[in-house]
Design a protein around this motif. Structure first.
Motif, short mmCIF file in Angstrom:
data_model
loop_
_atom_site.label_atom_id
_atom_site.label_comp_id
_atom_site.label_asym_id
_atom_site.label_seq_id
_atom_site.Cartn_x
_atom_site.Cartn_y
_atom_site.Cartn_z
N THR A 168 -9.86 2.82 4.29
CA THR A 168 -8.72 3.67 4.64
C THR A 168 -7.44 3.01 4.13
O THR A 168 -7.08 1.92 4.57
N SER A 169 -6.82 3.65 3.16
CA SER A 169 -5.55 3.14 2.62
C SER A 169 -4.82 4.31 1.99
O SER A 169 -5.42 5.34 1.67
N GLU A 170 -3.52 4.15 1.79
CA GLU A 170 -2.74 5.22 1.15
C GLU A 170 -3.06 5.28 -0.34
O GLU A 170 -3.25 6.34 -0.90
N ASP B 91 0.84 -1.20 0.00
CA ASP B 91 0.00 0.00 0.00
C ASP B 91 0.88 1.25 0.00
O ASP B 91 1.08 1.87 1.04
N THR C 297 -5.20 8.38 -2.39
CA THR C 297 -6.64 8.36 -2.11
C THR C 297 -7.10 9.59 -1.35
O THR C 297 -8.29 9.74 -1.09
N GLU D 6 -3.17 -4.03 1.52
CA GLU D 6 -3.77 -3.39 2.70
C GLU D 6 -5.29 -3.28 2.56
O GLU D 6 -6.01 -3.42 3.55
N CYS D 7 -5.77 -3.05 1.34
CA CYS D 7 -7.22 -2.96 1.15
C CYS D 7 -7.87 -4.30 1.48
O CYS D 7 -8.96 -4.35 2.07
N GLN E 122 -7.87 -4.65 5.22
CA GLN E 122 -8.93 -3.82 5.82
C GLN E 122 -10.29 -4.50 5.71
O GLN E 122 -11.09 -4.45 6.66
N THR F 127 -10.76 1.04 9.59
CA THR F 127 -10.86 0.57 8.21
C THR F 127 -11.59 1.55 7.31
O THR F 127 -11.54 1.44 6.10
N ASN G 82 -4.08 -4.11 -4.01
CA ASN G 82 -3.41 -3.54 -2.85
C ASN G 82 -3.69 -4.43 -1.64
O ASN G 82 -4.84 -4.64 -1.26
#
Lengths: 494, 95, 483
Positions: free
Chosen positions: C25-27, B65, C36, C63-64, C67, C191, C61
């Protein structure tokens, strides 16, 4: 000395290394050939002479410094389906208008990394949909080969990579990039008397290649020899994190694999490929190919691929379905052609009607229909189930054999005016090639003989997933035995 | 399964392809020709066969990310047939 | 007792299900490396992937996905180790690819549940049908030009979680409580920021009505409602509209509607004849999403405490009232603040101060807990000063007011203003002697039995000491001296 345009890619590389020829001379010879023949052949949509010469000069400088890379100074044609940063990329469609990509496809960027010179963008069937290269918005491509005694008849180069194959056959380029979704590398290679390989799905990154059918599309090279294909594939292939379907595997030395020989290999001969009505000369060439391999120490094994006859209808569901979705982005909003309308829907409909040619529209409609509510299971799911069975057929075959030998096409190149009225008759061109795409396996076409009228015919070698090495070894053995040396009527320095 | 004119019209509308009324009969015949040929698949017994979904890998590879892209406003807009400043422009849409 | 709407033909029940779109919530975006962040210049946070350029391909991604899994675990839902992305095909100006990548057939998260709290203190379980990941679309601006719409693709490709509930809600209050609770869980998990004004959380509200005891009737979907209050209003407005339709002898038609917040009515969205043929099929650019159980376990191990657990802990461990526990756990930030104040101190006293004078101070000064001038550490420090006798309760309130004004720590204010409580018995005795000398008559009255005068002496002493005398000591010494 051989004309610069008659060199093989490997030969030219050696000549450059020995400084017998400069990269600028080599490039200029090809640019001159393009200038002379392209108006007739229409193999290139866009020629980039300034860029090519600048790259050649840089190549000469690198050679002078002793910093040659695998493809330094070697002039190539790039199928106009590969996005090239700063150079118009059309997919042979009106819908892209004057689209200039701000990015480079992974495959072409790797060729540039390895020092290649790009002569320009090769013609193709619109969005790679076709087997005759007659559906290009930039005009049809002419096959440089002529039937003996019918020099006035224009033959098709095959498709969709017709421009790539015609350019290589006519000596307008040492090699070319191409893509193969149902046979689009192997069929034109066979029609134009050159070699071409569709590697395993996932071997070459699809990033930056305009998509036709994502689960089937795969890039590969077209060149005049098996070894040249191997050299080009070594540069084109490799893992790319930007393509989620790219295989994270090391790239073997394909050129080295060409000389492995076939002794001890088990070669499968699929029973179901003996089609009713297969021309006798193609059947005979196939037999010849078997004999060559047997003589070199391979064992022939008759195998069964029972679902072969369903491969084409399966393809003509899966490919149009994916295409109908992949081509939705051509809507006149962010790039490409726009035809204004009363409202947004009207704008879309007019833009897409004006921008796409007939075959593309046909496939979009078929694809839309087979995905639509109520038909999805009967068509799309059914086709993907049959596709699973086709894969199983091959999985079973690999328990018995190491490679499969088959004809590439059911006929030699046909006339531009033949088979154009019936889409289904045209689709049958891909009967021997399409299974490899559905199964994701590699397939190489090698020029192996000629028909009674002197047109080239190809034999095809299929292999296990990610075993292009065996495919190259068998292909090279066929090539060595065939000693194919016939030349097309239209060619540089002829 | 065969297509009638109304279905061809509906499919063309779904695909956002303008088809002139005069072209409908020809298109209908062509599409029915292709679909009729495709029909032979129904003969295959696919009971219990898991359909293939993609071309290759068994599992999705995931990336970290991190912001590694974007910030190319001008290049994103450069090919637009109609733009208004930093926006793409289309005929007004009524929701 | 249950909620009904009285129509001309009798009482009607309302059946509600929510589809909530929560921005992850992610970069970076779900399938591209573009940022984002909210509020950037138009089309600056756009990669060629987000703009649907030829030859561009999606890469997911991690991280998504994490989340989505966190959220699923927070909803006590099943995590599907095998899921898949499909394409939802439709044409729209702000949908660059001509399809949305979503999870139609095989979502990453399956069935779960949420316990909602209703205003009367009762609770109810609402079923979660599924949660899946998908791409957000861009934004169309219709008010910038008389006959054009403008397209900004900054939001295109941002990861969304679509969280679908069962049709388990029966009143506007339940719908409101559900969304409140879901938002609370998302914010606890980190999240989704839950910001409804910025569109990070949007609800599609499915409403139908029926006579008690009936099966479900046709539902309508009210799209993109962007506040909890509007969700409640939209439910009621749509339910009343449907009752009128049924009672007029007509049929409710299944359709998509919009809630007009100024008129308080729903209206039909401009109907599109193909609106419901999305031609879903597996995205050939994306192999299946396969998760390893040990990775899911790791994600689970890293989950923060959720509101229900935290509330139970406050009641069980800290002995707080259910009401205080509820108030303190509503927002993750409040709970974190409270726990800092309560750390190593009397948790009930901490709860009283936080929910009482501290909240009042925030209200009075127009601050939220995030930008409070009084830090949790400083409020804790104030409590310590009460405990060690430096400050009386009354003085402490004064000090807290000063802390809100100045942001300074309590000790500094005590020092500056000389507010320190006097605990020197000698000084207190001296002051009491003075007060007794001045009021000899009152002393005599007291000693003759007028006990009520004791309060007068306390008051006079404290007054003389400007309120800084330690009340316990003042009491004790007075009692002794007056005896």
């Amino acid at each position: 000395m051989t004309a610069a345009t008659d060199l093989t890619l490997a030969g030219a590389r050696a000549a450059l290394a020995r400084r017998e020829i400069s990269a600028v001379e080599l490039t200029r010879a090809h640019l001159e050939a393009i200038e002379a023949l392209n108006p007739r052949l229409n193999a290139f949509i866009t020629v980039t002479p300034e860029q090519a010469l600048a790259q050649a000069e840089a190549a000469d400088a690198a050679l002078a410094r002793g910093e040659a890379k695998p493809l330094t100074g070697l002039p190539l044609a790039i199928k106009d389906l590969f996005c090239t940063a700063g150079t118009r990329t059309t997919a042979a469609s009106r819908i892209l208008g004057d689209f200039v990509p701000p990015y480079e496809s992974t495959v072409t960027s790797q060729l540039l990394r390895d020092g290649a010179v790009f002569l320009g963008k090769a013609n193709l069937d619109e969005f790679a949909m076709g087997s005759s290269n007659t559906s290009s918005a930039f005009g049809a491509v002419e096959n440089p080969w002529k039937r003996q005694g019918e020099e006035g008849t224009v033959l098709v180069p095959g498709g969709s990579s017709g421009g790539s194959a015609a350019a290589v056959a006519a000596r307008l380029a040492l090699g070319a990039t191409a893509t193969d979704t149902g046979g689009s590398i192997r069929q034109p290679a066979a029609f134009c008397g050159v070699a071409g390989i569709k590697p395993t799905y996932g071997r070459c990154s699809r990033f930056g290649i305009i998509a036709y059918a994502s689960s089937l599309d795969q890039a590969g090279p077209v060149a005049r020899t098996v070894e040249d294909c191997a050299i080009l594939l070594n540069s084109m292939a490799g893992f790319d994190p930007r393509d989620s379907t790219s295989a994270d595997l090391p790239v073997p030395d394909f050129a080295a694999a060409c000389e492995r020989g076939v002794k001890g290999l088990r070669i499968g001969i699929p029973r179901e490929y003996r089609l009713d009505g297969l021309p006798a000369e193609i059947a005979a060439l196939w037999e010849q190919g078997m004999a060559w391999l047997k003589a070199e120490g391979a064992t022939l094994v008759e195998i069964s691929l029972p679902h072969t006859k369903y491969a084409l209808p399966t393809y003509y569901i899966v490919a149009p379905a994916e295409a109908s979705s992949n081509l939705a982005r051509y809507d006149g909003v962010r790039f490409g052609l726009r035809e204004n309308g009363e409202d947004l829907k009207d704008l879309y409909e007019r833009t897409r009607a004006a921008g796409f040619g007939e075959e593309v529209k046909r496939r979009i409609l078929i694809g839309t229909y087979v995905l639509s509510a109520g038909y999805y299971d009967a068509y799309y799911v059914k086709a993907q189930q049959v596709r699973a069975l086709i894969r199983q057929d091959f999985d079973h075959a690999w328990e018995q054999v190491d490679a499969i030998l088959a004809p590439t096409t059911p006929s030699a190149a046909f006339g531009r005016d033949e088979k154009q009225d019936d889409p289904v008759a045209m689709y049958l061109n891909d009967v021997f090639t399409v299974t490899a795409n559905l199964a994701g396996i590699p397939g190489l076409s090698v020029p192996a003989g000629q028909d009674a009228k002197g047109l080239p015919l190809g034999l095809q070698i299929l292999g296990r997933r990610f075993d292009e090495e065996t495919v190259f070894a068998v292909g090279r053995a066929i090539e060595r035995n065939a000693g194919f040396s016939a030349l097309p009527a239209l060619r540089a320095a002829a | 399964m065969s297509l009638d004119t109304a279905t061809v019209r509906r499919v063309a509308s779904l695909a956002r392809l303008r088809v002139e009324e005069d072209d409908l009969p020809r298109l209908e015949a062509e599409l029915n020709g292709i679909l009729g040929w495709i029909e032979q698949l129904q003969a295959v017994d696919t009971t219990g066969v898991e359909p293939v979904a993609g071309g290759g890998a068994e599992a999705l590879r995931m990336r970290e990310d991190r912001v590694t892209d974007g910030g190319v406003q001008e290049e994103v807009l450069a090919n637009a047939p109609d733009r208004a400043g930093a926006f793409f422009a289309v005929p007004k849409v009524v929701e | 007792m249950s909620y009904t709407i009285e129509g001309a033909t009798g009482a009607w029940e309302v059946v509600i299900g929510l589809e909530v779109h929560a921005q992850v919530t992610s970069e970076a975006k779900l399938f591209s490396g573009a940022a984002t962040e909210f509020g950037a210049e138009p089309n600056t946070q756009v990669s060629f992937i987000d703009a649907g350029f030829p030859g561009m391909l999606p890469v997911i991604n991690r991280e998504c996905v994490a989340q989505a899994v966190r959220t699923g675990l927070g909803l006590k839902a099943q995590v599907n180790l095998w899921s898949r992305f499909d394409r939802k095909n439709y044409f729209y100006a702000d949908l660059p690819q001509g399809y949305q990548i979503s999870q139609y057939q095989f979502p990453v998260i399956g069935q779960g549940e949420i316990q909602i709290e209703l205003p009367d203190g009762s609770t109810k379980m609402i079923g979660i049908t599924r949660l899946h990941l998908e791409q957000d679309a861009g934004k169309s601006l219709h008010d910038q030009h008389p006959n054009k719409s403008y397209i900004d693709l900054n939001r295109s490709g941002v990861a969304l979680m679509e969280i679908v509930s069962e049709p388990d809600m029966r009143s506007p209050e339940e719908a409101g409580a559900y969304l409140t609770k879901l938002r609370q869980i998302l914010r606890y998990l980190g999240t989704c920021d839950g910001n409804m004004e910025q569109g990070s959380l949007r609800a599609d509200v499915n409403v139908s009505v029926r006579k008690p005891g009936e099966g479900f009737r046709t539902r309508c979907e009210v799209k993109n409602v962007n506040s909890i209050r509007f969700v409640m209003q939209a439910v009621e407005a749509e339910a009343r509209r449907q009752i009128e339709v049924w009672e007029a002898g007509e049929e409710v038609v299944q359709e998509t509607r919009l809630f007009d917040t100024t008129r308080g009515e729903t209206r039909s969205m401009r109907s599109k004849e193909d609106a419901h043929d999305y031609r879903y099929f597996p995205d050939p650019d994306l192999p299946p999403l396969v998760l390893q159980q040990d990775w899911v376990d790791q994600v689970k191990a890293g989950l923060p405490e959720l509101p229900d657990e935290r509330r139970a802990r406050y009641v069980g461990e800290y002995g707080l009232t259910p009401y205080d526990a509820h108030v303190l756990t509503l927002e993750k930030e409040t709970a974190a603040f409270y726990e800092t104040v309560a750390a190593g101190r009397d948790p009930k006293m901490a709860a009283n101060w936080v929910t009482g004078d501290f909240f009042a101070g925030l209200n009075r000064t127009g601050h939220s807990i995030g930008d409070s001038p009084v830090s949790a550490e400083n409020l804790g420090g104030l409590l310590d000063l009460i405990k060690d006798g430096t400050l009386s309760g009354k003085l402490a309130k004064e000090v807290l007011e000063a802390m809100f004004e100045t942001g300074k720590p309590p000790a500094a204010i005590v020092e500056e203003r000389g507010l320190k409580q006097v605990t020197d018995t000698g000084a207190i005795e001296a002051m009491i002697d003075e007060v007794m000398a001045k009021n000899a008559d009152k002393v005599a009255e007291y000693r003759s039995g007028k006990d009520k005068l004791f309060g007068f002496f306390v008051g006079q002493t404290m007054k003389a000491m400007q309120g800084k005398g330690n009340p316990a000591l003042v009491n004790e010494i007075l009692k002794r001296k007056l005896a």
